[in-house]
Enzyme design. Structure first.
Site, PDB file in Angstrom:
ATOM      1  CB  VAL A  16      -0.950   0.024   1.217  1.00 21.11           C
ATOM      2  CG1 VAL A  16      -1.732   1.327   1.266  1.00 21.11           C
ATOM      3  CG2 VAL A  16      -1.898  -1.153   1.174  1.00 21.11           C
ATOM      4  CG  ASP A  34       8.873  -0.494   6.470  1.00 22.37           C
ATOM      5  OD1 ASP A  34       7.829  -0.585   5.808  1.00 22.37           O
ATOM      6  OD2 ASP A  34       9.287  -1.398   7.214  1.00 22.37           O
ATOM      7  CB  THR A  86      -5.010  -3.563  10.492  1.00 23.78           C
ATOM      8  OG1 THR A  86      -5.531  -3.436   9.156  1.00 23.78           O
ATOM      9  CG2 THR A  86      -4.501  -2.217  10.961  1.00 23.78           C
ATOM     10  CB  THR A 121      -8.387  -2.523   6.636  1.00 25.76           C
ATOM     11  OG1 THR A 121      -8.116  -2.343   5.246  1.00 25.76           O
ATOM     12  CG2 THR A 121      -9.817  -2.984   6.814  1.00 25.76           C
ATOM     13  CB  CYS A 261      -8.119  -7.643   1.923  1.00 27.36           C
ATOM     14  SG  CYS A 261      -6.890  -6.320   1.825  1.00 27.36           S
ATOM     15  NE  ARG A 332       0.743  -9.619   4.126  1.00 29.34           N
ATOM     16  CZ  ARG A 332       0.480  -8.315   3.995  1.00 29.34           C
ATOM     17  NH1 ARG A 332       0.315  -7.566   5.057  1.00 29.34           N
ATOM     18  NH2 ARG A 332       0.381  -7.792   2.793  1.00 29.34           N
TER      19      ARG A 332
END
Length: 352
Positions: A16, A34, A86, A121, A261, A332
């Protein structure tokens, strides 16, 4: 706000944050932060392991001078975007560890008059209940007096060849009307698809969850249909192709729903619902079904092996692909892992 003199900061240089930083770098001054030193060094050398940005783009903007693992790089930023993961915990609860750490970090370097925009998110109310108090605590500043906050959810789908950042409508919201307008005008620099102004931060937060919860439930529906038609000895693909000839049929396909997501966001919405006294029956039913598909596919493979007189215990099985979807390096929450582990439980020897 004079955008020609604006200094933009981006926290989190993943799938992102990195494309955002690269797009804005074509127009205004940018800085990226980062905590992953290996990631930062890779980007400085022109290599993005996620393949979201090509090497030439990184080198063209001289990214080496624009990113760091030191927070000081954000001290002169007028606007800071938070783009960190998140995920969920092992018991399917929202994991805000990275987000809250970022809010405290940003607060420690935030200058007076600055704007913080969260892209991660989160559930409705999280910006006001969690993020703003953290920023205020770390900065000593007061919301809508000394600093301002917005929420603009990321909507990128990596690896599927879909629209890129400039071609995706951006939802924006702010802690007051002036902030909302400023954030909308900021994103207009790089977003050609258009800006949708949400009436509140909570609406913007909820919209992102609904987008992915809807997809999760639609996939759960076709997964259940596939299970039913398998029992009826009817080819699911043929059924979906036939049904797809109707103009308003939605072209979802059965499969393993993983990733960061679709398999995660419904739990954020469910958690918030339960905190407010409502148990979301349909959302959690869809999650249970999709989370069980790895075991289901494994059991069907074993049935096929038995019918073919192939011994299951000790069988050599080659699994091609471990990421959560094709053409994407991200592992992930990959449900392929569930499939592999289920086959191992049957005694198969897996090569991935």
């Amino acid at each position: 706000m004079n955008f020609k003199e604006l200094h933009l900061g981006v926290v989190g240089l993943g799938y992102v944050g990195l494309p955002i930083l690269v797009e804005f770098a074509k127009h205004i001054k940018v800085s990226g932060y980062d905590i992953d030193s290996v990631r930062v060094e890779e980007l400085r050398s022109g290599y993005d392991k996620g393949h979201d940005v090509v090497s030439s783009q990184l080198l063209d903007i001289d990214i080496g001078d624009k990113i760091s693992t030191e927070l000081e790089i954000l001290k002169t930023c007028d606007v800071i975007l938070i783009c960190v993961p998140t995920p969920i915990t092992l018991d399917f609860k929202p994991d805000l560890t990275a987000l809250m750490g970022s809010c405290y970090a940003v607060g420690s370097v935030l200058k007076k008059g600055g704007i913080v925009v969260i892209e991660s998110t989160i559930y409705p109310g999280c910006t006001r209940d969690k993020c703003i108090p953290a920023i205020e605590s770390a900065s000593g500043l007061k919301l809508n007096q000394d600093f301002y906050v917005g929420y603009s959810p990321e909507r990128v789908s990596p690896g599927d060849g879909g629209p890129t950042l400039p071609n995706i409508v951006k939802i924006v919201s702010g802690s007051d009307d002036n902030t909302t307008r400023a954030i909308a005008n900021l994103y207009r620099i790089v977003i050609s698809a258009g800006i949708h102004v949400a009436p509140s931060i909570e609406v913007a937060e909820a919209a992102k969850l609904v987008e992915n919860t809807q997809r999760d439930l639609n996939i759960a529906l076709v997964n259940e249909i596939a299970i039913i038609f398998n029992k009826l000895n009817i080819d699911t693909g043929s059924v979906l192709r036939a049904a797809g000839t109707k103009w308003n049929f939605l072209p979802f396909r059965p499969g393993l729903v993983g990733g960061h997501c679709i398999g995660v966001d419904p739990y954020y919405l469910a958690q918030r619902a339960q905190e407010n006294g409502y148990h979301p029956e349909i959302i959690l039913a869809g999650r249970r079904l999709n989370d069980g598909m790895g075991d289901y596919v494994a059991s069907e493979i074993v049935k096929c092996m038995i019918k073919k007189n192939i011994p299951v215990n000790g069988a050599k099985v080659l699994n091609l692909g471990i990421t959560f979807k094709e053409n994407c390096p991200d592992v992930r929450n990959s449900k392929v892992v569930d499939l592999v582990n289920a086959l191992k439980d049957y005694g198969a020897n897996i090569t991935i």
